[in-house]
Structures are given as structure tokens and as C-alpha cells.
Scaffold this motif. Structure first.
Motif, mmCIF file in Angstrom:
data_model
loop_
_atom_site.group_PDB
_atom_site.id
_atom_site.type_symbol
_atom_site.label_atom_id
_atom_site.label_comp_id
_atom_site.label_asym_id
_atom_site.label_seq_id
_atom_site.Cartn_x
_atom_site.Cartn_y
_atom_site.Cartn_z
ATOM 1 N N GLY A 64 0.812 -1.203 0.000
ATOM 2 C CA GLY A 64 0.000 0.000 0.000
ATOM 3 C C GLY A 64 0.850 1.260 0.000
ATOM 4 N N LEU A 65 0.238 2.351 0.463
ATOM 5 C CA LEU A 65 0.894 3.663 0.382
ATOM 6 C C LEU A 65 1.131 4.298 1.754
ATOM 7 C CD1 LEU A 65 -1.290 5.113 -2.536
ATOM 8 C CD2 LEU A 65 0.922 3.948 -2.712
ATOM 9 N N GLY A 66 0.929 3.546 2.815
ATOM 10 C CA GLY A 66 1.019 4.134 4.150
ATOM 11 C C GLY A 66 2.286 3.806 4.914
ATOM 12 N N GLY A 67 3.364 3.490 4.207
ATOM 13 C CA GLY A 67 4.612 3.181 4.884
ATOM 14 C C GLY A 67 4.685 1.770 5.430
ATOM 15 N N LEU A 68 3.828 0.866 4.926
ATOM 16 C CA LEU A 68 3.854 -0.530 5.356
ATOM 17 C C LEU A 68 4.634 -1.376 4.355
ATOM 18 C CD1 LEU A 68 0.152 -1.076 6.529
ATOM 19 C CD2 LEU A 68 2.166 -0.624 7.952
ATOM 20 N N TYR A 69 5.299 -2.408 4.890
ATOM 21 C CA TYR A 69 6.096 -3.313 4.060
ATOM 22 C C TYR A 69 5.917 -4.739 4.562
ATOM 23 C CZ TYR A 69 8.317 1.056 2.699
ATOM 24 O OH TYR A 69 8.532 2.337 2.262
ATOM 25 N N LEU A 70 5.917 -5.686 3.633
ATOM 26 C CA LEU A 70 5.933 -7.100 3.975
ATOM 27 C C LEU A 70 7.343 -7.620 3.795
ATOM 28 C CD1 LEU A 70 2.682 -8.452 2.228
ATOM 29 C CD2 LEU A 70 2.952 -7.466 4.513
ATOM 30 N N CYS A 71 7.771 -8.500 4.687
ATOM 31 C CA CYS A 71 9.124 -9.030 4.591
ATOM 32 C C CYS A 71 9.174 -10.440 5.167
ATOM 33 C CB CYS A 71 10.118 -8.121 5.319
ATOM 34 S SG CYS A 71 9.710 -7.773 7.040
ATOM 35 N N GLY A 72 10.230 -11.155 4.844
ATOM 36 C CA GLY A 72 10.383 -12.519 5.335
ATOM 37 C C GLY A 72 11.670 -13.130 4.833
ATOM 38 N N GLN A 73 11.890 -14.370 5.241
ATOM 39 C CA GLN A 73 13.100 -15.098 4.848
ATOM 40 C C GLN A 73 12.844 -16.582 5.029
ATOM 41 O OE1 GLN A 73 16.963 -15.930 7.278
ATOM 42 N NE2 GLN A 73 17.198 -13.858 6.474
ATOM 43 N N SER A 74 13.333 -17.401 4.108
ATOM 44 C CA SER A 74 13.222 -18.851 4.260
ATOM 45 C C SER A 74 14.311 -19.335 5.206
ATOM 46 C CB SER A 74 13.361 -19.554 2.905
ATOM 47 O OG SER A 74 12.260 -19.253 2.074
ATOM 48 N N PRO A 75 13.957 -20.121 6.230
ATOM 49 C CA PRO A 75 14.965 -20.605 7.166
ATOM 50 C C PRO A 75 15.859 -21.661 6.527
ATOM 51 C CG PRO A 75 12.858 -21.618 7.631
ATOM 52 C CD PRO A 75 12.607 -20.605 6.559
ATOM 53 N N THR A 76 17.002 -21.874 7.118
ATOM 54 C CA THR A 76 17.881 -22.942 6.655
ATOM 55 C C THR A 76 17.262 -24.291 7.004
ATOM 56 O OG1 THR A 76 19.105 -22.875 8.732
ATOM 57 C CG2 THR A 76 19.940 -21.532 6.913
ATOM 58 N N GLU A 77 17.752 -25.327 6.370
ATOM 59 C CA GLU A 77 17.195 -26.666 6.562
ATOM 60 C C GLU A 77 17.211 -27.092 8.035
ATOM 61 O OE1 GLU A 77 15.267 -29.620 4.875
ATOM 62 O OE2 GLU A 77 15.887 -28.014 3.537
ATOM 63 N N GLU A 78 18.279 -26.766 8.731
ATOM 64 C CA GLU A 78 18.374 -27.185 10.135
ATOM 65 C C GLU A 78 17.497 -26.368 11.073
ATOM 66 O OE1 GLU A 78 22.114 -24.695 9.172
ATOM 67 O OE2 GLU A 78 20.836 -26.211 8.220
ATOM 68 N N HIS A 79 16.966 -25.227 10.590
ATOM 69 C CA HIS A 79 16.124 -24.380 11.429
ATOM 70 C C HIS A 79 14.664 -24.369 10.962
ATOM 71 C CE1 HIS A 79 20.169 -22.607 12.351
ATOM 72 N NE2 HIS A 79 19.669 -22.713 13.566
ATOM 73 N N GLU A 80 14.261 -25.382 10.200
ATOM 74 C CA GLU A 80 12.877 -25.458 9.760
ATOM 75 C C GLU A 80 11.942 -25.536 10.966
ATOM 76 O OE1 GLU A 80 11.077 -25.281 7.111
ATOM 77 O OE2 GLU A 80 12.616 -25.145 5.567
ATOM 78 N N PRO A 81 10.916 -24.682 11.024
ATOM 79 C CA PRO A 81 9.997 -24.709 12.172
ATOM 80 C C PRO A 81 9.023 -25.883 12.092
ATOM 81 C CG PRO A 81 9.295 -23.055 10.595
ATOM 82 C CD PRO A 81 10.598 -23.594 10.086
ATOM 83 N N ALA A 82 8.452 -26.245 13.235
ATOM 84 C CA ALA A 82 7.433 -27.290 13.284
ATOM 85 C C ALA A 82 6.184 -26.831 12.545
ATOM 86 C CB ALA A 82 7.096 -27.623 14.734
ATOM 87 N N ILE A 83 5.426 -27.788 12.016
ATOM 88 C CA ILE A 83 4.261 -27.460 11.182
ATOM 89 C C ILE A 83 2.944 -27.803 11.872
ATOM 90 C CG2 ILE A 83 5.565 -27.765 9.054
ATOM 91 C CD1 ILE A 83 4.099 -30.508 8.797
ATOM 92 N N ASP A 84 2.990 -28.114 13.168
ATOM 93 C CA ASP A 84 1.761 -28.519 13.847
ATOM 94 C C ASP A 84 0.817 -27.357 14.120
ATOM 95 O OD1 ASP A 84 3.675 -27.535 15.534
ATOM 96 O OD2 ASP A 84 3.090 -28.776 17.245
ATOM 97 N N ASN A 85 1.274 -26.127 13.909
ATOM 98 C CA ASN A 85 0.399 -24.964 14.046
ATOM 99 C C ASN A 85 0.932 -23.846 13.166
ATOM 100 O OD1 ASN A 85 2.393 -23.283 15.539
ATOM 101 N ND2 ASN A 85 2.065 -24.790 17.172
ATOM 102 N N LEU A 86 0.195 -22.739 13.118
ATOM 103 C CA LEU A 86 0.617 -21.593 12.312
ATOM 104 C C LEU A 86 1.040 -20.422 13.193
ATOM 105 C CD1 LEU A 86 -1.908 -21.635 9.317
ATOM 106 C CD2 LEU A 86 0.531 -22.162 9.272
ATOM 107 N N ASP A 87 1.577 -20.726 14.356
ATOM 108 C CA ASP A 87 2.124 -19.684 15.224
ATOM 109 C C ASP A 87 3.346 -19.052 14.573
ATOM 110 O OD1 ASP A 87 0.173 -20.376 16.989
ATOM 111 O OD2 ASP A 87 1.491 -21.520 18.330
#
Length: 534
Positions: free
Chosen positions: A402-425
Motif C-alpha cells: 500500500g501507500l502508508g509506509g507498510l512493508y511485507l518481509c520474510g526469509q526462508s529458514p535454513t534446513e536445520e532451522h525449519e519450524p514445526a508445522i503442527d500450528n501456524l504460530d
């Protein structure tokens, strides 16, 4: 449909294992067998068992074999016309017919679709695109049912993505898929229009992608750029100095060069895209069923004998068990099945033993859910309208929202730091320790950002080579696979839907040759990797 039969007779699937070579002349025999299975399936789908009286649905009484031949006849008339007239009915007549259909929960017809020609497992962007492309091309010639467990799409990968589309790949087929996807988005107000409703607006933002490379990755970036140019992509290769002049807010320390998309790249609203696809597919006659596929029935093709064992190893799916939200179970018989269940496609394969036993059947669909975080931050002094979707050399990304100074960001974790998938926390520590330091280094004004919100979603992660798996399964000869896009599904959905439609109706790819994306590469251990691509 008859074009499909003719083309299918030419289709010879060659599946190599370490020791043996099988020649699978699939569709020459599958179509007659499929017709037979509609009337001789192993489990009788009786009204008393599969359609109890308290259900909002009731069974259809037509004979499926007669109906199949009627469909083929109608389809032939639809393509070539009868007495110079098209089979397409008058729009007003169709409208009146649709208005008379009794409606059940979630807009489903009260008549339970106890059989169909094409059953699509998964109603996200890929599954809905498959349904749309089949119905748009085959008109009323094929009956398509889509089974989607999450009718609200709250946990759907499509709507939880950042909605990006780019040409910047190293595999030519991926570039072609995105180019078609962009053309589809551009024409979506026309292609996905439904009479009596506002035209769809996917809110496309054409700001492009900017892929940065360090000294170690610059040669690969240049090679990718050359492939992209050859495939018709509109991109530009820029040195660090050129990048600094064009984007004064960018810190180019550690950056050797970058490639920026000039056209056909940007981002869009995934929810609007999915909703518009589904709405159009429904308007064309697709039925959506709210439920989960919990069983698949099949039979062996006894007339398919392999050269090695002298016995048949090929199988044909013929019925799916659907578990409804209230716990009730129904069955749907079908001629063709398309597995487009995203992150859960490997689970669907296991319902028929794919991944169990020895030989080809022991090779699983190598797709599993992987959790990815998206963070929304506020940075009032951040990059303005000229900000592309930027990908740092370490894989961290950000884009304007949008136009209000908001940004989306992220990063794919390394293989050894993959998070658990039992929830979407969401792991906010991951943002503090990995994402924020990277984007603050790349854009100094991000040092003072504030985290506004966050969410997590699932990738249909292909553990084999992180590229899509598209095409027929070599054992289950009427099972098409369309999954494993590893975060690229939203942008490739349109092209994949068209490709599956071409395979079903014509027996071969006609627009983009996606044979390299077939399941065979998993069997022969020949991965198709993207190079320096997140």
C-alpha cells in the motif's frame, strides 16, 4: 474430448529405474478401462450407505456409463457443431436453468455429485485454475468437481502468500509459466468476468522484482539473466553503481550487481485472484464440495503387461471417499483425478500406497508442508513508490504494501532451522534475529521500523528439487499431479491449470512443454534445480 483420445494414443510414457525400463502406453488402454470402472468399481456406492437421509445432498440416479458416452457425444458436437449450430446454449436459458437448481450449504447443489469426469483434489489457486481451464475449454462436455477441505481458505497457502509474480528464474519453463500467468492477470477482468457481477480486480502492482547478487553469485545471476532475455522476459542487468543511482535509499555494500524486472513483474492480491478464479469456475459449471478426501479406490489394469515381470503393475483410480465437516462420508466416482492438494499432496498419494512398497510405487510424491512467516512492518521513511520487491543475496525479501509506509518481509529458514508445522504460530524471534538485521542493513531507514502484524502459511515444499511436479503418475494412469511449487504456485497457477487441461483434453502439452516437470525425474533421480533463485 476426442482430440484427447487421438492424442492419447500417441502418448508413450517411458519410466526408467536403476535396473529396468518400462514402457507405459498409458492412455490407449486407460480410457476404455476408465469407462468400465464406472460401472464395475470394487465398492458399490449405494444410497443407503453413502447418502443417508439426514444429509443435505441426495444421489443422482443416472447410469454413469450412459452418461459418459452422452458427454462424449455432446463434446464432439460442441467442438465441431451440429448442422452448423454450436452446442452452446442460449445464455438466458442457462441462467434460468441455474436459478432453478436447489442450493445447499456453501452454495453446493443439493444433489450430491456421486460421479464426475474430472475430480480435482484441492480448491486453491492451482486446483481452481485447473477447473477453470477445463470448463472454459470443454464447455459442458466435462463434469468437474473440486474437493476443498478449507472452504473459508483461512489456512490456504494461496491467500497467505505475498502474491508476487516474476520472470526471474533460471529454468525456462518457469519463465514461460510466469509470462502466461502475467498475461492471465492482465486479462483477468475479461477472462474471469461473470455476468451480473463486478469485473474482478486483482490489484496488480507493477513495481517489479530486484534480485541482488554478491560477488560470489554474480556470474550465476548473469547466466540467469541471459536465459530470461532469451525467453522473452523484460529484465535489465545493473551494476552496483547503477543500482545506487536509481535507488538512492539502497545500501549496495556487498552487492556486485542486480537484475530488475521492467515489465510483467510485481505483486497482486492473492485473495481476489483466488476468489475470482473460483467464482468463474463455478459460473462455468464446476461444483465445489466442502470436505476432505480420506480414501481412494482403484483397480488393476489386467490387460497392461510389463516386459519385465509379465504382470500388470498399472492401476486406475475410480472412486474417492469424502469426509464432510460434520463427519459424514460420501463417495464420488470419477474418470480422471487431479491431485492439486498443495502441501498435503504427499498425504493424498499415501492414500493409495504411493511411497510404500518396492519399485515405482515405493517412490512417494515428495511434497510436504513447510511453514513460512510473513511480517508486516511500518517504516514511514522507507522506500517510496519506486520500491520493487527486493531479494537480498541471503534470500531475505521485502516489498511495499500500500501507500502508508507498510512493508511485507520474510526469509526462508535454513534446513536445520525449519519450524514445526503442527500450528501456524509465528516466531517473532526469527524476525528480530534474521529478517530485521538484513533489511535494515540493506535499507538504513528500516532501522527504525515497527512490527505491525505477522502471519504464517504453508508452502507445498518439494523436498526433491523445489520445483513443481506436473503430469501423469506412472502407475496410477488416470492420476494427474500438479503440486510441489515450493512458494511459486500462486504465480504459476494459471499456466499449470492450462497445462493440465491440455494434457487431459489433448493428451499432450500444446502451449508450454512441461515434460521435464513430470514425476519421472523423481524416479530417475534427475532433479531440476533453480540456480540462485529463492
Amino acid at each position: 474430448m476426442f482430440a484427447f483420445t487421438r492424442g492419447a494414443n500417441r502418448l508413450v510414457r517411458e519410466c526408467r529405474t536403476r535396473e529396468k525400463l518400462f514402457y507405459l502406453r498409458s492412455w490407449r488402454y486407460v480410457w476404455p478401462e476408465t469407462r468400465k470402472c464406472l460401472s464395475t468399481s470394487g465398492t458399490k456406492l449405494s444410497d443407503s450407505k453413502d447418502n443417508p437421509g439426514d444429509s443435505p445432498y441426495r444421489s443422482h440416479d443416472d447410469n454413469p456409463v450412459r452418461r459418459t458416452f452422452n458427454i462424449l457425444s455432446d463434446d464432439l458436437k460442441g467442438y465441431f457443431g451440429v448442422n452448423g449450430k454450436s452446442r452452446i446454449s442460449d445464455p438466458e436459458e442457462s441462467k434460468n436453468t441455474e436459478e432453478k437448481k436447489p442450493q445447499g450449504p456453501n452454495g453446493a447443489e443439493k444433489i450430491w455429485p456421486s460421479f464426475c469426469d474430472v475430480l480435482v483434489i484441492g480448491g486453491g489457486a492451482v486446483g481452481s485454475s485447473v477447473a477453470y481451464h477445463i470448463k472454459e475449454r470443454a464447455l459442458k462436455g466435462l463434469n468437474v468437481v473440486v474437493v476443498e477441505e478449507d472452504s473459508t481458505y483461512k489456512r490456504a497457502s494461496t491467500v497467505l502468500s505475498v502474491g508476487g509474480i516474476r520472470q526471474q528464474f533460471s529454468v525456462p519453463e518457469n519463465i514461460q509459466l510466469s509470462l502466461y500467468g502475467m498475461d492471465f492477470l492482465r486479462r483477468s477482468p475479461e477472462l474471469l468476468a461473470v455476468e451480473g457481477m463486478d469485473p474482478p480486480d486483482v490489484q496488480f502492482n507493477p513495481s517489479g522484482y530486484l534480485t541482488l547478487a554478491s560477488e560470489a553469485g554474480v556470474e550465476q545471476l548473469r547466466e540467469n539473466f541471459q536465459i530470461q532475455i532469451e525467453m522473452g522476459a523484460k529484465v535489465d542487468f545493473m551494476s552496483a553503481q547503477q543500482l545506487k543511482r536509481r535507488f538512492p535509499w539502497l545500501n549496495t555494500d556487498g552487492v556486485e550487481a542486480g537484475v530488475i524486472g521492467l515489465e510483467n513483474e510485481g505483486w497482486f492480491d492473492p485473495w481476489n485472484f483466488l476468489f475470482s478464479l473460483r467464482r468463474k469456475a463455478v459460473s462455468l459449471g464446476t461444483e465445489y464440495v466442502n470436505g476432505k478426501v480420506t480414501g481412494l479406490e482403484y483397480h488393476s489394469l489386467d490387460d497392461m503387461i510389463t516386459e519385465v515381470t509379465g504382470e500388470s503393475v498399472l492401476k486406475n483410480l475410480n472412486s474417492a471417499e469424502i469426509t464432510l465437516p460434520d463427519g459424514g462420508k460420501r463417495n464420488i466416482r470419477f474418470s480422471i483425478c487431479v491431485v492439486a492438494a498443495g502441501a498435503w499432496s504427499g498425504e493424498v498419494g499415501r492414500l493409495v500406497g504411493i511411497g510404500d512398497g518396492a519399485g515405482i510405487i515405493g517412490v512417494p510424491i515428495p511434497v510436504e508442508p513447510r511453514k513460512r512467516y510473513v511480517y508486516c512492518v511500518h517504516a514511514p521513511d522507507g522506500p517510496g513508490l519506486d520500491s520493487p520487491l527486493l531479494i537480498d543475496p541471503n534470500g531475505t525479501y521485502f516489498r511495499r504494501e500500500g501507500l502508508g509506509g507498510l512493508y511485507l518481509c520474510g526469509q526462508s529458514p535454513t534446513e536445520e532451522h525449519e519450524p514445526a508445522i503442527d500450528n501456524l504460530d509465528v516466531d517473532h524471534e526469527f524476525f528480530e534475529s534474521n529478517v530485521w538485521p538484513t533489511i535494515a542493513n540493506r535499507v538504513p531507514s528500516f532501522e527504525k521500523l515497527k512490527l505491525q502484524s505477522s502471519w504464517a502459511g504453508y508452502y507445498d515444499y518439494n523436498t526433491f528439487d523445489q520445483n513443481g511436479i506436473i503430469g501423469l503418475h506412472p502407475i496410477f494412469t488416470n492420476m494427474f499431479i500438479a503440486t510441489g511449487f515450493s512458494g511459486h504456485g500462486i504465480q504459476q497457477a494459471a499456466g499449470v491449470g492450462r497445462a493440465v487441461m491440455e494434457s487431459i483434453l489433448h493428451g499432450e502439452y500444446q502451449s508450454i512443454n512441461l515434460e521435464r516437470f513430470g514425476f519421472e525425474r523423481v524416479l530417475t533421480n534427475e532433479p531440476l534445480y533453480e540456480q540462485n533463485i529463492v
